[in-house]
Motif scaffolding. Sequence first.
Motif, mmCIF file in Angstrom:
data_model
loop_
_atom_site.group_PDB
_atom_site.id
_atom_site.type_symbol
_atom_site.label_atom_id
_atom_site.label_comp_id
_atom_site.label_asym_id
_atom_site.label_seq_id
_atom_site.Cartn_x
_atom_site.Cartn_y
_atom_site.Cartn_z
ATOM 1 N N UNK A 88 0.818 -1.210 0.000
ATOM 2 C CA UNK A 88 0.000 0.000 0.000
ATOM 3 C C UNK A 88 0.852 1.261 0.000
ATOM 4 N N UNK A 89 1.975 1.254 0.720
ATOM 5 C CA UNK A 89 2.827 2.441 0.807
ATOM 6 C C UNK A 89 3.896 2.472 -0.277
ATOM 7 N N UNK A 90 3.896 1.483 -1.160
ATOM 8 C CA UNK A 90 4.927 1.406 -2.194
ATOM 9 C C UNK A 90 4.359 1.434 -3.607
ATOM 10 N N UNK A 91 3.040 1.550 -3.728
ATOM 11 C CA UNK A 91 2.459 1.446 -5.068
ATOM 12 C C UNK A 91 2.612 2.723 -5.892
ATOM 13 N N UNK A 92 3.026 3.824 -5.257
ATOM 14 C CA UNK A 92 3.253 5.049 -6.024
ATOM 15 C C UNK A 92 4.664 5.127 -6.600
ATOM 16 N N UNK A 101 2.634 -8.336 -9.903
ATOM 17 C CA UNK A 101 2.812 -6.887 -9.764
ATOM 18 C C UNK A 101 1.541 -6.134 -10.163
ATOM 19 N N UNK A 102 0.900 -6.586 -11.237
ATOM 20 C CA UNK A 102 -0.337 -5.935 -11.673
ATOM 21 C C UNK A 102 -1.410 -6.061 -10.598
ATOM 22 N N UNK A 103 -1.568 -7.237 -10.043
ATOM 23 C CA UNK A 103 -2.601 -7.451 -9.034
ATOM 24 C C UNK A 103 -2.339 -6.633 -7.777
ATOM 25 N N UNK A 104 -1.062 -6.379 -7.485
ATOM 26 C CA UNK A 104 -0.710 -5.553 -6.323
ATOM 27 C C UNK A 104 -0.849 -4.061 -6.604
ATOM 28 N N UNK A 105 -1.137 -3.703 -7.847
ATOM 29 C CA UNK A 105 -1.321 -2.305 -8.197
ATOM 30 C C UNK A 105 -0.033 -1.546 -8.411
ATOM 31 N N UNK A 106 1.066 -2.247 -8.724
ATOM 32 C CA UNK A 106 2.361 -1.594 -8.891
ATOM 33 C C UNK A 106 2.555 -1.117 -10.325
ATOM 34 N N UNK A 107 3.254 -0.005 -10.462
ATOM 35 C CA UNK A 107 3.589 0.558 -11.767
ATOM 36 C C UNK A 107 4.965 0.020 -12.156
ATOM 37 N N UNK A 108 4.978 -1.063 -12.919
ATOM 38 C CA UNK A 108 6.224 -1.759 -13.258
ATOM 39 C C UNK A 108 6.450 -1.698 -14.763
ATOM 40 N N UNK A 109 7.618 -1.211 -15.138
ATOM 41 C CA UNK A 109 8.010 -1.166 -16.544
ATOM 42 C C UNK A 109 8.978 -2.316 -16.809
#
Length: 363
Positions: A149-153, A174-182
Amino acid sequence: MKALNLGRGALGPLALGLMATIALPAAAQDLSGKTVEFVIPFSESGGSAAWANFFAPLLREHLPGNPTTVVRYRPGAGSTAGANWFQEQTINDGTLIFGSSGSTQFPYLLGDPRVRYEYRDWQPVLASGTGGVVYLPPDLGERFDGDFDDLKDEFYIYGSQGATTLDLVPLLSFKMLGLDVEPVFGVEGRGDGRLMFERGEANIDYQTSSAYIQSVEPLIEQGLAVPAFTFGALDDAGNIVRDPTFPDLPSFKEVCEATAECETSGVAWDAWKAFFVAGFAAQKMVFLPGSASDEVVEMYYAAFEEMTARDDFAELAEAELGVYPQLTRTAGQGAYEAAISVPAEAKQYVLDWLADDYGVTME
């Protein structure tokens, strides 16, 4: 070679002697003076390399004739290049074996047009389960408290072999956790992804258990990396539980349950679990070419059975590979079947996601 279906009582001494001679090749298969090539379709710095190099010297000890056993690397196209090469091989004397990975299985399952190999043409003689661990650099790792939650930005860069390889599992995580991953696609093996992380070119990575034990745990000891979660393992009821090799680390399911944006039910979860099972329950497998004789297949079955029955095998394997099943014969066949099939709904969800997020289609 199949045994003759004759009644022993009706056979004279000459016939019995002939029968023993006919059966001899299976018992007397001998690789003395020969070299067995153990081909893996990746670079020499990842988990498949560590796995193959663990088994190669043990095979030399347990194959009849104690042949020289060498590991050969044929990387390219996320492992499909090496698998396509193996499909064309017709060596039938036991001097060629091939090690596949989930990154070989997933393109096959998804209908990747680069795939010119057919798993059902090959003869599996060992199925190895494994796990995987996601880790972060220290600045992000110290902020990880069991959820994202505190790392998804944050913006993440991940070195990937390709969207249809085994990297599908972490990318979907990563997608399911809501992370912006390139993802940076095109690395030749997970070891190359780790090297990107070490050079500061990537800030999130995962390695399968063997590579994690050998190459990432030293980074953690030096304070250069922080583990976040494992993908977990399956219990006897088919539930995702903690990985027995890393019991102190939470599973992806635990982290997903703790992260507001992630759900452990629904179509995304069902697809993730299906590909996790296909990719990790029998994540690495040893194959003989389809042309190998029944006697050669039996020779490898016997070698792996003898090897895994050693008093010191569990200790040796735990130190190098982790605590996972090594399956042959019927059990190995069952794991192999699970690895090369996924439900149609899971496949379609993943195909839609790959097209929407990465522009990757199977056309």
